[in-house]
Design a protein around this motif. Structure first.
Motif, PDB file in Angstrom:
ATOM      1  N   ARG A  20       0.899  -1.197  -0.040  1.00  0.00           N
ATOM      2  CA  ARG A  20      -0.133  -0.342   0.164  1.00  0.00           C
ATOM      3  C   ARG A  20       0.912   1.617  -0.533  1.00  0.00           C
ATOM      4  O   ARG A  20       0.057   2.487  -0.487  1.00  0.00           O
ATOM      5  CB  ARG A  20      -0.959  -0.034   1.448  1.00  0.00           C
ATOM      6  N   LEU A  21       1.702   1.011   0.635  1.00  0.00           N
ATOM      7  CA  LEU A  21       2.841   2.566   0.501  1.00  0.00           C
ATOM      8  C   LEU A  21       3.609   1.617  -0.624  1.00  0.00           C
ATOM      9  O   LEU A  21       4.578   3.325  -1.313  1.00  0.00           O
ATOM     10  CB  LEU A  21       3.696   2.119   1.698  1.00  0.00           C
ATOM     11  N   GLY A  22       3.762   1.191  -1.317  1.00  0.00           N
ATOM     12  CA  GLY A  22       5.252   1.184  -2.482  1.00  0.00           C
ATOM     13  C   GLY A  22       6.422   1.080  -2.110  1.00  0.00           C
ATOM     14  O   GLY A  22       7.117   1.269  -2.502  1.00  0.00           O
ATOM     15  N   ALA A  23       6.307   0.662  -1.115  1.00  0.00           N
ATOM     16  CA  ALA A  23       7.497   0.625   0.738  1.00  0.00           C
ATOM     17  C   ALA A  23       9.213  -0.127  -0.030  1.00  0.00           C
ATOM     18  O   ALA A  23       8.275  -1.318   0.360  1.00  0.00           O
ATOM     19  CB  ALA A  23       7.648   1.220   1.615  1.00  0.00           C
ATOM     20  N   ASP A  24       9.724  -0.200  -0.171  1.00  0.00           N
ATOM     21  CA  ASP A  24      10.958  -1.051   0.039  1.00  0.00           C
ATOM     22  C   ASP A  24      11.119  -1.754   1.917  1.00  0.00           C
ATOM     23  O   ASP A  24      10.572  -0.907   1.995  1.00  0.00           O
ATOM     24  CB  ASP A  24      12.224  -0.961  -0.814  1.00  0.00           C
ATOM     25  N   VAL A  25      11.360  -2.493   1.423  1.00  0.00           N
ATOM     26  CA  VAL A  25      12.081  -3.330   2.689  1.00  0.00           C
ATOM     27  C   VAL A  25      13.149  -3.710   2.648  1.00  0.00           C
ATOM     28  O   VAL A  25      13.549  -4.635   1.986  1.00  0.00           O
ATOM     29  CB  VAL A  25      10.423  -4.562   2.703  1.00  0.00           C
ATOM     30  N   TRP A  26      13.850  -3.718   3.826  1.00  0.00           N
ATOM     31  CA  TRP A  26      15.276  -4.092   3.833  1.00  0.00           C
ATOM     32  C   TRP A  26      14.732  -5.087   5.772  1.00  0.00           C
ATOM     33  O   TRP A  26      13.529  -4.944   6.624  1.00  0.00           O
ATOM     34  CB  TRP A  26      16.287  -3.093   4.709  1.00  0.00           C
ATOM     35  N   VAL A  27      15.308  -6.251   5.892  1.00  0.00           N
ATOM     36  CA  VAL A  27      15.124  -6.691   7.327  1.00  0.00           C
ATOM     37  C   VAL A  27      16.385  -5.908   7.883  1.00  0.00           C
ATOM     38  O   VAL A  27      17.194  -5.614   8.058  1.00  0.00           O
ATOM     39  CB  VAL A  27      15.672  -7.802   7.073  1.00  0.00           C
ATOM     40  N   ALA A  28      15.941  -6.255   9.747  1.00  0.00           N
ATOM     41  CA  ALA A  28      17.484  -5.233  10.684  1.00  0.00           C
ATOM     42  C   ALA A  28      18.515  -5.792  10.425  1.00  0.00           C
ATOM     43  O   ALA A  28      18.507  -6.747  10.108  1.00  0.00           O
ATOM     44  CB  ALA A  28      16.488  -5.097  11.688  1.00  0.00           C
ATOM     45  N   PRO A  29      19.257  -5.428  10.678  1.00  0.00           N
ATOM     46  CA  PRO A  29      20.956  -5.929  11.013  1.00  0.00           C
ATOM     47  C   PRO A  29      20.918  -8.053  12.112  1.00  0.00           C
ATOM     48  O   PRO A  29      19.961  -7.293  12.580  1.00  0.00           O
ATOM     49  CB  PRO A  29      21.580  -4.849  11.684  1.00  0.00           C
ATOM     50  N   SER A  30      22.248  -8.354  11.077  1.00  0.00           N
ATOM     51  CA  SER A  30      22.317  -9.629  12.044  1.00  0.00           C
ATOM     52  C   SER A  30      21.036 -10.170  12.427  1.00  0.00           C
ATOM     53  O   SER A  30      20.584 -10.486  13.489  1.00  0.00           O
ATOM     54  CB  SER A  30      22.866  -8.983  13.586  1.00  0.00           C
TER      55      SER A  30
END
Length: 538
Positions: free
Chosen positions: A226-236
């Motif tokens: 819905r946001l058209g947002a890319d997604v990263w996974v948090a470190p480690s």
């Protein structure tokens, strides 16, 4: 007369905690001798493996697991594994036997001296009941404390003569108690966060392990779309909160200030959900955020929110918050970059002849791609090959919640026992444990438990003869002349067979394909040792 022992088992039964992970000593025998027939005891040969199995079991079920350790010595042996459970927000009720109550002050053999201080600061709460009649109430407090946000381990030391004492009439009230926490954010707070996100030109999501713990993965997908947002996974990353096959998925953030800032450049609003802000590792100083970037933080842990060096934080249960935000934000068109990414859910099966020439060792990336191509789509991955984490996330396709487990604090010894615990908790999905040869030695006794209880984990040992992650840091720190970086000469096939686990060795990709397909068809644990190159992406 109802004894403390009888009342304690009934309390555990009422809360569905009918599996006990342990390694008993003399102080624990009076408690265990009363174990009812509908309970299951899972024996580990070392307390680190015991706690690791319970950690994996609790994470996979989403419910507290019960652990029974031996006084101070057993607790001490489990402390390394307890570090991972603490940072994973794993709900564990850990009990330890104590000497007879009247002798504790004498510090007789096997006394747990200052028992409540011993496991700190790696538990939410630690207690030793003031009298026998307070044992069941203390256990009740422990299991409720373990499960309330943020979930985590709790420790109770019990003098062994307490178990035969009369429980008292108040115990009946404890058996009926339930403790729950409020459902989620107020509408006004949801509207405020949604307003910030809607006003953003280029929002980005950073998701952490608590999203997967809350099984909020599907709502996270809706929010990102819905946001058209890319997604990263948090470190480690210790869990996988977002499907790696989705076109919005960008990978795992590095555990450094500069590395994170570089990847977040170009985004005006960063929304972090279910992770600390941030858990850095290697020292790489710089600006915490790109200029002009605003950070919003949604966490179930008030400690994480309080210690963050930047951002506006909201402390709330993760599941309801993600669902509410997904509904509240205004939908945007799908970004063209997602369509341009093409089909990300495509297997890459390396040429089987690639490992037959040019080197006696396989490349870790090819090994992982082979495993991914042949594994069931709903496979559960437990990863403790710390020098190949980058290769793992690049190769392994994870689609469903509860598909990935990694030591949350980086403490070695988690992988092999956790894989056994996860498989016990989730028998309908196949667990594949990818373990480095250095890491394997910390939890190798879990093989005995896997064989003893016929837990069909596939253990894949990536054997490169060195502590790969440590050698990587030695390179960065100009410390390659430090001793103890290599671990050559270990025969994991012989070790596995000695513990009762069928095992084989793969030196080519063709060997690996055959061995892995055979292992997946088995109904017992199987170990495959794969000789790999020493260097890989971290």
């Amino acid at each position: 007369m109802t004894t403390v022992n009888e009342a304690a088992w009934e309390l555990l039964r009422r809360h569905g905690m009918t599996t006990v992970f342990g390694n008993p000593g003399s102080n624990e025998l009076p408690f265990l001798a009363g174990m009812p027939e509908d309970f299951r005891y899972v024996l580990g040969l070392h307390e680190g493996a015991v706690l690791g199995m319970a950690d994996g079991f609790a994470q996979a079920t989403g419910r507290p697991a019960f652990v029974n350790l031996h006084a101070a010595s057993g607790t001490g042996n489990a402390m390394g594994a307890l570090t991972n459970a603490w940072y994973a927000h794993t709900p564990l009720v850990i009990t330890a036997g104590q000497q007879v109550r009247s002798t504790i002050g004498q510090e007789v053999m096997l006394s747990n001296v200052d028992a409540t201080l011993l496991p700190r600061p790696l538990v939410k709460h630690a207690a030793e009941p003031t009298c026998a009649q307070d044992v069941v109430r203390t256990l009740s407090q422990a299991l409720h404390t373990a499960t309330l946000d943020p979930a985590g381990p709790v420790y109770v030391s019990v003098p062994y003569d307490d178990w035969s004492a009369e429980a008292g009439t108040d115990t009946a009230h404890l058996l009926e108690r339930r403790v729950t926490i409020g459902g989620g954010l107020a509408e006004a707070e949801i509207a405020r966060l949604a307003g910030v996100l809607d006003a953003a030109t280029a929002p980005v999501l950073v998701l952490g392990p608590d999203v997967d713990s809350a099984r909020a993965n599907d709502d996270a997908v809706v929010l990102a779309e819905r946001l058209g947002a890319d997604v990263w996974v948090a470190p480690s990353a210790s869990r996988c909160p977002f499907p790696t096959v989705h076109p919005a998925f960008r990978g795992v953030l590095p555990a450094s200030v500069t590395g994170i800032t570089e990847r977040l450049t170009g985004h005006d609003v960063v929304l972090v959900i279910g992770a600390p802000v941030f858990r850095y590792h290697q020292y790489d100083p710089g600006e915490y955020l790109p200029t002009g970037t605003r950070l919003l933080h949604v966490s179930c842990d008030p400690g994480e929110a309080a210690r963050a060096p930047m951002g506006d934080a909201v402390v709330t249960p993760i599941g309801p918050a993600v669902a509410a935000l997904a509904k509240a934000v205004t939908p945007r068109p799908e970004p063209e970059r997602w369509a341009a990414a093409g089909d990300t859910d495509v297997a890459r099966l390396p040429d089987a002849a690639a490992g037959d020439a040019g080197s006696e060792r396989l490349v870790a990336a090819d090994v992982l791609a082979t495993l991914d191509a042949l594994a069931p789509e709903d496979a559960v991955w437990v990863n403790e090959a710390t020098s190949t984490v980058g290769d793992f996330w690049a190769a392994i396709r994870m689609r469903r919640p509860g598909s990935y487990y990694f030591p949350a604090s980086g403490g070695l010894g988690f992988g092999m026992p956790a894989a056994v615990g996860v498989q016990l908790a989730d028998p309908e999905r196949r667990v594949i444990a990818v373990i480095g040869d250095g890491s394997a030695n910390y939890g190798i006794t879990a093989l005995w438990s896997a064989a003893r209880y016929r837990v069909p984990v596939v253990f894949v040992i990536l054997s490169n003869g060195t502590y790969g992650a440590l050698r990587g840091f030695a390179t960065k720190l100009d410390a390659l002349n430090a001793p103890g970086l290599d671990v050559p000469g270990i025969d994991f096939v012989a070790l596995a067979e000695g513990y009762g686990v069928p095992a084989g060795r793969a030196s080519t990709l063709a060997d690996l394909r055959t061995a892995f397909e055979t292992a997946l068809a088995a109904q017992t644990p199987v170990l495959i040792e794969v000789t790999t190159e020493a260097l890989a992406r971290m």
